[in-house]
Design a protein around this motif. Structure first.
Motif: not given
Length: 939
Positions: A770, A772, A774-775, A804, A825, A920, A922-924
């Motif tokens: 994935s 993301a 939570d994807g 990912g 992840c 870019d 994962l942790d926005t």
């Protein structure tokens, strides 16, 4: 018949639903055709075809056409008609042609609605007040190529007789060569709204006064209504009550892209069948059997029509072959004329290379009788003739051995210049094979491997085994296949085979056979021949050999030298042959202890089992320099336990497989001794392969054994879940990689559950990914090892960064899958996101350090995973002097020339900056970071 139905200019049309005032009763049938007009723009010609009842005073037109992109028009009866044709019998043909340009690629459904249908249609309620509605769907996608809708060449109005089987075929063809399929649908009156109280024409209510259970033509069963999904033949066996019936179906177009069939769109046909009472009997057609023809050949045929009543008849033909731009087919008499029975139609087609395609051309023939007025209606019969045009075989193939264990291939210019590539196939040992009629491509299970392809204009290929050199002592055999362009596709007959023998100037490995299966006491027999073609002057005997082993079917993982010998046989002991695949190679040293060369690499045979209800399927493979499917010894042998009474553990020969016919697979369902397998018993197997080099000096067959492996039929218990999932640190991957390198990879590793029984049950592992946290996870790979490399080239989800999450499952030999592992992840990816700005620059025009820009030449200081930069410069008083935002033509490196926003050249001095850098990651929540610093501008 109007030429509109036979012209190549018929267009893909999609009909859109609209709402209009009810004002008449007149429409019998219709459809929409769509044609791409320009290759430079998205302009399409849309043709609306409608059949009307001339008994009504209402003209066709005034309906609404929606284009599927949010736009629509009302049809102007006076301006938009391109054809009106009174066909007689209260039927008229009406054609509208409209151009429309789409603004962007996409999938569009065109809808057309007009009021109303003609009255008295028996299989729907109140047809006189029911709108007529059809739709067409089209895909515009530059990656799929140009697309036109299917064209339907046979009109959608037809007549039938009570009690006589009715036949219809739309005469569909696709101008792009796409494949077509057919599906019955219910007629509609609006988008997603079917007509009221619709029934199929064979419904029982249409047979009042008939014995429904014997109302087919043979009077031995109920009536049927079918549509052949492959060739489009509609058969209603047989009509009951006289009257008018409407039916509908869609013609779907499919294109094969990357091995997958993609639906590009469909055309809906809403047609009318007029049933009348008669004693007339249907005529018959005699057509040739389906065939194929090599491009360049002349195809001729005579089609015979006969009428059992002796009535005159007319034979005609439809199909895309008559509308080809290059050398279309013809038939005579044309235009069709009435003939006495029996009559004939003469078909003639001079094929050429432009006609080659994968699927056959469907040529429809129709015979219609002409009874006296009192015996009408006239009846018709359709037949479809499938003709496939294939490419001729490539010719003139030669093979020449060159130094460095290479083979140079050359061949003649290919007959068909419109082919796109020439594929080169190779195998070890000759395989005598003559293609059957209409058979194209490389033979299945022939052991040939595709080793390369070249543009069709090329006439040579150098086989150096991808730079590694070919294997000594092997007889290499080659064939060619020409491939034609999509969307039509197609390929040629395979060329004749040509072979070339390499000298055995190194050891030739002949056996890698598992003699004992175990986890720590396994044994592998390795055997080879001496280098009988080596130069004894340059490399004098006696010869010594070193045996090396690595893990896997090929490669150098865990490579180690096991020992040295002057013999040509070696037993490798104390290894895990149950779970591991090993490969071996032999190093050759001469009498002076000088290294001479090495043999090819050969692996052990790996047998995999998959359980089914009542059976176990065996599949095996090996990566070896010889061929394991040779014609002199084609059989591989299957051994199994649970056969000998009193000694159930003994493995004995139970069967054999001709791998040239069936491949490397076998299903054991107990048929060999008529004893079904029990789902309460575990069965164990091993197989022996038979192979050869095609070299008379090397004895055949080469016999090698697989490991012993066991499985239980109808196994439904999943294996254990993998544990200890780890990911390589991103800094290890990025170290020393250039700033411009965007080929990313993550290395995921894990361990099987520590339980021995679980490990024994596992056959492979599925890797899920994935992008993301939570994807949704998708399956991206399956491996037998406990390591997986996920890179930018992954076919399912290629990496465009390092972010990912991953989950792993185990798969057992029965196909059962374990629970998912806990997700892991790339959390340390956030720490690898990087952006650095310098402190000094000298915009003095000397070509050195003239602009202020982010570091980009040193791997450890490269910008990594930067999405956006907002950069602002201030003076000492806090006044904003310059602002920059990346995006569009502005890149993330800034490249400031030392001028203010107004263009004023700033003087030398100290300035201050702020940079909001968005990464870019994962942790926005932590994606944007604020950098602050000073800049010393020196002029």
């Amino acid at each position: 018949m109007s030429k509109l139905y036979r012209g190549a200019t018929l267009i893909l049309i999609v009909l859109l639903a609209g709402v209009m005032q009810v004002n008449a009763t007149h429409i019998r049938a219709g459809e929409i055709i769509v044609e791409r007009i320009s290759t430079q723009s998205l302009q399409f010609r849309i043709t609306i075809i409608g059949y009307t009842d001339t008994g009504s005073t209402v003209e066709f037109g005034g309906g609404r056409l929606e284009f599927g992109d949010g736009t629509a028009i009302d049809i102007d009866t006076d301006k938009d008609f391109s054809l009106k044709d009174d066909l007689g019998d209260e039927i008229a043909l009406n054609v509208f042609v409209i151009s429309h340009t789409y603004q962007a690629p996409g999938n569009y459904t065109l809808r057309f609605q007009e009021f109303n249908r003609n009255g008295g249609i028996l299989n729907m309620a109140n047809s006189v007040e029911t709108p007529f509605y059809v739709e067409t769907n089209i895909t515009i996608d530059p990656f799929l190529g140009l697309n036109n809708s299917p064209q339907l060449l046979i009109p959608p109005i037809d007549r039938a007789a009570t009690g006589a089987t009715f036949f219809h075929n739309p005469g569909a063809f696709d101008p792009d060569g796409d494949s077509l399929s057919y599906k019955i649908v219910n007629p509609k009156q609006d988008i997603d709204l079917e007509v009221i109280d619709y029934t199929f024409p064979n419904h029982e209510r249409h047979y009042v006064g008939f014995d429904y259970q014997t109302s087919n033509e043979a009077q031995n069963g109920p009536p049927t209504y079918t549509l052949n999904e492959i060739n489009g033949d509609m058969i209603w066996d047989a009509p009951g009550l006289a009257g008018e019936y409407n039916v509908a179906f869609i013609v779907e177009e499919w294109r094969k892209v990357g091995g997958e069939w993609i639906r590009l769109g469909y055309v809906t046909r809403d047609m009318q069948i007029i049933v009348e009472e008669t004693d007339n009997e249907r005529p018959d057609l005699l057509i040739p059997n389906d065939t194929c023809v090599v491009a360049g050949s002349l195809l001729e045929a005579t089609i015979i029509g006969e009428d059992p009543d002796g009535h005159n008849l007319t034979i005609e033909s439809f199909g895309g072959v008559y509308d080809l731009i290059s050398s279309p087919a013809t038939y005579s008499p044309n235009p069709p004329t009435e003939q006495t029975s029996p009559g004939q139609l003469n078909f003639n087609w001079q094929t050429n290379c432009n006609h080659v395609r994968e699927r056959p051309y469907e040529i429809q023939f129709k015979v219609k009788d002409s009874p006296p007025a009192l015996e009408r209606p006239a009846l018709a019969k359709f037949e479809t003739w499938n003709v496939t045009v294939i490419g001729p075989a490539p010719e003139g193939l030669t093979a020449t051995v060159r130094p460095g264990r290479e083979i140079q291939l050359n061949w003649d210019s290919y007959f068909c210049g419109n082919a796109v590539e020439m594929q080169i196939y190779r195998r070890v040992d000759s395989f005598q094979y003559v293609p059957e009629h209409c058979e194209t491509g490389i033979p299945e299970n022939g052991g040939y491997e595709l080793i390369g392809s070249v543009d069709i204009g090329n006439r040579s290929f150098l086989d150096d085994n991808n730079g590694e050199g070919l294997n000594p002592g092997a007889n290499y055999c080659y064939r060619l296949v020409a491939v034609f362009p999509l969307p039509g596709g197609g390929e040629s007959i395979v060329s004749e085979e040509i072979c070339a023998m390499l000298d055995a100037d190194a050891p030739v490995i002949t056996n890698v056979s598992i003699e004992n299966t175990g986890t720590d006491d396994g044994e592998v027999l390795v055997r080879w021949t001496p280098p009988f073609d080596v130069d004894p002057v340059q490399f004098p005997p006696p010869y010594r050999y070193e045996i090396a082993r690595a893990q896997g079917f090929d490669g150098n993982a865990g490579l180690q030298v096991l020992g040295s010998t002057t013999d040509t046989t070696f037993i490798d002991t104390g290894i895990n042959t149950r779970d591991q695949v090993f490969n071996y190679r032999i190093y050759l040293y001469d009498g002076g202890n000088t290294f001479v060369d090495s043999s090819a690499i050969a692996s052990t045979v790996r047998l995999d089992l998959q359980s089914f209800l009542g059976g176990v399927e065996l599949n095996w493979q090996a990566d070896v320099p010889w061929s394991n499917n040779i014609q002199d010894f084609p059989y591989h042998y299957i051994y199994r336990d649970q056969v000998v009474n009193g000694s159930p553990q003994q493995l004995v020969l139970i069967d054999s497989v001709n791998v040239n016919e069936r491949g490397f697979t076998y299903l054991d369902d107990g048929s060999f001794n008529n004893t079904p397998l029990s789902d309460q018993i575990e069965y164990c197997y091993f197989i022996t392969t038979s192979g050869g080099y095609g070299n008379d000096v090397i004895p055949e067959p080469l016999i090698n054994k697989s490991q012993i492996v066991c499985a239980q039929p109808n196994d439904t218990i999943p294996p254990c879940t993998p544990v200890n999932i780890t990911l390589r640190d991103c800094s290890d991957f990025l170290r020393n990689r250039p700033c411009t390198d965007d080929n990313y990879e993550n290395v995921v590793s894990w361990q099987p559950d520590g339980d021995d029984a679980c490990q024994l049950d596992v056959r492979s592992y599925n890797i899920y990914y994935s992008p993301a946290i939570d994807g949704n996870f998708v399956l991206i790979g399956n491996v037998t090892d406990t390591v997986f490399i996920h890179d930018s080239n992954n076919e399912v989800a290629g990496l465009d960064g390092l972010g990912g999450c991953y989950q792993i499952t185990s798969v057992d030999r029965s196909g059962n899958e374990s629970d998912f592992s806990d997700p892991i992840c790339v959390t340390n990816f956030d720490s690898c996101a990087y952006y650095e700005l310098p402190n000094v620059f000298t915009p003095n025009g000397d070509g050195k350090n003239d602009t202020f820009e982010a570091f980009k030449g040193i791997p450890e200081r490269c910008p990594r995973f930067v999405e956006k930069v907002v950069f602002t410069v201030y003076n000492r008083l806090g006044k904003k002097l310059f602002e920059y935002e990346s995006g569009g033509e502005n890149d993330i490196f800034i490249n400031w020339n030392g001028n203010s926003d107004s263009g004023q050249q700033l003087s030398s001095g100290i300035y201050y900056y702020e940079a909001d850098v968005t990464f870019d990651i994962l942790d926005t929540d932590f994606a944007t970071r604020k950098l602050k610093g000073w800049i010393h501008l020196v002029r």
